[in-house]
Design a protein around this motif. Structure first.
Motif, PDB file in Angstrom:
ATOM      1  N   ILE A  78     -26.250  39.995  42.472  1.00 37.34           N
ATOM      2  CA  ILE A  78     -24.847  40.104  42.886  1.00 37.34           C
ATOM      3  C   ILE A  78     -24.626  41.387  43.683  1.00 37.34           C
ATOM      4  N   GLN A  79     -25.208  42.481  43.205  1.00 35.42           N
ATOM      5  CA  GLN A  79     -25.050  43.742  43.924  1.00 35.42           C
ATOM      6  C   GLN A  79     -25.724  43.691  45.291  1.00 35.42           C
ATOM      7  N   ARG A  80     -26.891  43.069  45.360  1.00 33.23           N
ATOM      8  CA  ARG A  80     -27.574  42.941  46.649  1.00 33.23           C
ATOM      9  C   ARG A  80     -26.785  42.068  47.613  1.00 33.23           C
ATOM     10  N   CYS A  81     -26.125  41.048  47.067  1.00 36.83           N
ATOM     11  CA  CYS A  81     -25.257  40.215  47.908  1.00 36.83           C
ATOM     12  C   CYS A  81     -24.118  41.034  48.484  1.00 36.83           C
ATOM     13  N   ARG A  82     -23.560  41.903  47.677  1.00 38.55           N
ATOM     14  CA  ARG A  82     -22.448  42.739  48.142  1.00 38.55           C
ATOM     15  C   ARG A  82     -22.906  43.734  49.209  1.00 38.55           C
ATOM     16  N   GLN A  83     -24.203  44.036  49.190  1.00 37.74           N
ATOM     17  CA  GLN A  83     -24.752  44.930  50.210  1.00 37.74           C
ATOM     18  C   GLN A  83     -25.127  44.185  51.487  1.00 37.74           C
ATOM     19  N   GLY A  84     -24.883  42.877  51.497  1.00 34.64           N
ATOM     20  CA  GLY A  84     -25.088  42.102  52.713  1.00 34.64           C
ATOM     21  C   GLY A  84     -26.443  41.451  52.855  1.00 34.64           C
ATOM     22  N   GLU A  85     -27.228  41.355  51.759  1.00 38.00           N
ATOM     23  CA  GLU A  85     -28.549  40.735  51.833  1.00 38.00           C
ATOM     24  C   GLU A  85     -28.415  39.215  51.800  1.00 38.00           C
ATOM     25  N   GLN A  86     -28.653  38.572  52.924  1.00 34.54           N
ATOM     26  CA  GLN A  86     -28.504  37.121  53.020  1.00 34.54           C
ATOM     27  C   GLN A  86     -29.500  36.394  52.120  1.00 34.54           C
ATOM     28  N   ALA A  87     -30.739  36.892  52.035  1.00 30.47           N
ATOM     29  CA  ALA A  87     -31.744  36.246  51.194  1.00 30.47           C
ATOM     30  C   ALA A  87     -31.329  36.277  49.727  1.00 30.47           C
ATOM     31  N   ALA A  88     -30.719  37.370  49.300  1.00 25.47           N
ATOM     32  CA  ALA A  88     -30.254  37.470  47.922  1.00 25.47           C
ATOM     33  C   ALA A  88     -29.151  36.464  47.652  1.00 25.47           C
ATOM     34  N   ARG A  89     -28.268  36.269  48.622  1.00 26.63           N
ATOM     35  CA  ARG A  89     -27.185  35.311  48.445  1.00 26.63           C
ATOM     36  C   ARG A  89     -27.734  33.881  48.338  1.00 26.63           C
ATOM     37  N   GLU A  90     -28.721  33.564  49.182  1.00 23.71           N
ATOM     38  CA  GLU A  90     -29.337  32.239  49.106  1.00 23.71           C
ATOM     39  C   GLU A  90     -29.986  32.031  47.738  1.00 23.71           C
ATOM     40  N   GLN A  91     -30.719  33.035  47.269  1.00 26.90           N
ATOM     41  CA  GLN A  91     -31.386  32.945  45.977  1.00 26.90           C
ATOM     42  C   GLN A  91     -30.379  32.797  44.836  1.00 26.90           C
ATOM     43  N   LEU A  92     -29.287  33.545  44.925  1.00 30.94           N
ATOM     44  CA  LEU A  92     -28.291  33.526  43.864  1.00 30.94           C
ATOM     45  C   LEU A  92     -27.647  32.150  43.728  1.00 30.94           C
ATOM     46  N   PHE A  93     -27.175  31.592  44.838  1.00 22.90           N
ATOM     47  CA  PHE A  93     -26.436  30.337  44.749  1.00 22.90           C
ATOM     48  C   PHE A  93     -27.354  29.135  44.542  1.00 22.90           C
ATOM     49  N   GLN A  94     -28.572  29.199  45.026  1.00 23.47           N
ATOM     50  CA  GLN A  94     -29.508  28.101  44.803  1.00 23.47           C
ATOM     51  C   GLN A  94     -29.772  27.913  43.309  1.00 23.47           C
ATOM     52  N   ARG A  95     -29.697  28.983  42.562  1.00 21.78           N
ATOM     53  CA  ARG A  95     -29.939  28.941  41.122  1.00 21.78           C
ATOM     54  C   ARG A  95     -28.973  27.997  40.410  1.00 21.78           C
ATOM     55  N   TYR A  96     -27.782  27.772  40.975  1.00 18.73           N
ATOM     56  CA  TYR A  96     -26.747  27.020  40.265  1.00 18.73           C
ATOM     57  C   TYR A  96     -26.540  25.608  40.810  1.00 18.73           C
ATOM     58  N   ARG A  97     -27.410  25.155  41.691  1.00 18.18           N
ATOM     59  CA  ARG A  97     -27.221  23.841  42.289  1.00 18.18           C
ATOM     60  C   ARG A  97     -27.304  22.725  41.229  1.00 18.18           C
ATOM     61  N   HIS A  98     -28.328  22.748  40.389  1.00 22.17           N
ATOM     62  CA  HIS A  98     -28.469  21.708  39.369  1.00 22.17           C
ATOM     63  C   HIS A  98     -27.341  21.777  38.342  1.00 22.17           C
ATOM     64  N   TYR A  99     -26.964  22.970  37.972  1.00 19.18           N
ATOM     65  CA  TYR A  99     -25.861  23.177  37.018  1.00 19.18           C
ATOM     66  C   TYR A  99     -24.566  22.564  37.544  1.00 19.18           C
ATOM     67  N   LEU A 100     -24.223  22.868  38.791  1.00 26.68           N
ATOM     68  CA  LEU A 100     -22.992  22.344  39.374  1.00 26.68           C
ATOM     69  C   LEU A 100     -23.062  20.833  39.553  1.00 26.68           C
ATOM     70  N   TRP A 101     -24.256  20.327  39.889  1.00 26.48           N
ATOM     71  CA  TRP A 101     -24.394  18.877  40.066  1.00 26.48           C
ATOM     72  C   TRP A 101     -24.091  18.138  38.772  1.00 26.48           C
ATOM     73  N   LEU A 102     -24.619  18.627  37.658  1.00 28.34           N
ATOM     74  CA  LEU A 102     -24.370  17.981  36.374  1.00 28.34           C
ATOM     75  C   LEU A 102     -22.888  18.023  36.013  1.00 28.34           C
ATOM     76  N   LEU A 103     -22.233  19.147  36.270  1.00 29.40           N
ATOM     77  CA  LEU A 103     -20.803  19.246  35.964  1.00 29.40           C
ATOM     78  C   LEU A 103     -19.999  18.284  36.829  1.00 29.40           C
ATOM     79  N   ALA A 104     -20.335  18.216  38.117  1.00 32.55           N
ATOM     80  CA  ALA A 104     -19.629  17.293  39.003  1.00 32.55           C
ATOM     81  C   ALA A 104     -19.861  15.852  38.582  1.00 32.55           C
ATOM     82  N   GLN A 105     -21.096  15.529  38.242  1.00 32.85           N
ATOM     83  CA  GLN A 105     -21.440  14.176  37.808  1.00 32.85           C
ATOM     84  C   GLN A 105     -20.630  13.780  36.586  1.00 32.85           C
ATOM     85  N   ALA A 106     -20.472  14.710  35.659  1.00 34.00           N
ATOM     86  CA  ALA A 106     -19.754  14.415  34.421  1.00 34.00           C
ATOM     87  C   ALA A 106     -18.267  14.197  34.654  1.00 34.00           C
ATOM     88  N   GLN A 107     -17.691  14.856  35.652  1.00 37.10           N
ATOM     89  CA  GLN A 107     -16.254  14.798  35.862  1.00 37.10           C
ATOM     90  C   GLN A 107     -15.800  13.713  36.826  1.00 37.10           C
TER      91      GLN A 107
END
Length: 205
Positions: free
Chosen positions: A11-40
């Motif tokens: 999160i701190q690296r994202c705030r410093q403008g590191e694009q690779a860190a932002r990609e890594q951070l949000f990719q981590r939650y793709r499966h989590y969000l998919w399951l929540l969306a599927q359930a709702q």
């Protein structure tokens, strides 16, 4: 280094403008969000709206609006992502029900937020065998993301039976109709799926 510290650093690296860190951070939650969306989504809306599209839209908006995120820890980030997903689910449901002139089936944004929170809690409790205390509940919230990632690696029939039985809360008989199996076969499949999930979680640890 714990997972929470690692996420905090990302999160701190994202705030410093590191694009690779932002990609890594949000990719981590793709499966989590998919399951929540599927359930709702529910069966009717799922026929019109792909949960993967909602997740992609949610992650794109999270990238775009990351400056609005004020937290520093994973639970805060998860709550923020669920809020974005809730808005996207709400807009999709409103659009669909307006097209069908089915106002009676519309759902409120607050209901969707509560539903996503519940689905996330169910995901974190999937492997629990008793009622958690406060510290256990916090650990389960953090475990929800890991469980989602492991579920994504399971065979499709295992993943399907757990999503339908656990997240959608369908009976064995209803799942049997969906999967073209007997209710007894569905119950056995669910047991095997949970065993496989526990084994994969243990291997990850």
């Amino acid at each position: 280094m714990s997972a929470e510290i690692a996420i905090s650093e990302l999160i701190q690296r994202c705030r410093q403008g590191e694009q690779a860190a932002r990609e890594q951070l949000f990719q981590r939650y793709r499966h989590y969000l998919w399951l929540l969306a599927q359930a709702q989504l529910g069966r009717a809306l799922r026929a019109k709206c792909d949960p993967s599209d909602l997740v992609q839209q949610t992650l794109l908006e999270a990238h775009r609006d990351f400056a609005d995120f004020a937290g520093n820890q994973e639970p805060e980030l998860l709550a923020w992502l669920r809020q974005i997903l809730a808005h996207n689910l709400f807009n999709a449901a409103r659009h669909y029900h307006t097209q069908q002139r089915d106002a009676a089936r519309e759902i409120s944004l607050d209901q969707l937020r509560a539903g996503l929170e519940h689905s996330s809690a169910v995901l974190g409790r999937m492997l629990a065998t008793d009622t958690p205390g406060p510290s256990q509940a916090a650990a389960q919230r953090e475990a929800a993301v890991r469980v989602a990632d492991v579920l994504a690696r399971l065979p499709e029939d295992y993943r399907t039976v757990l999503v339908l039985r656990v997240f959608e809360g369908l009976s064995a008989e209803e799942v049997a109709q969906r999967m073209n199996r007997s209710s007894g076969a569905v119950r056995m499949l669910q047991l095997r799926a949970l065993t496989a999930l526990r084994a994969e979680m243990k291997n990850d640890e």
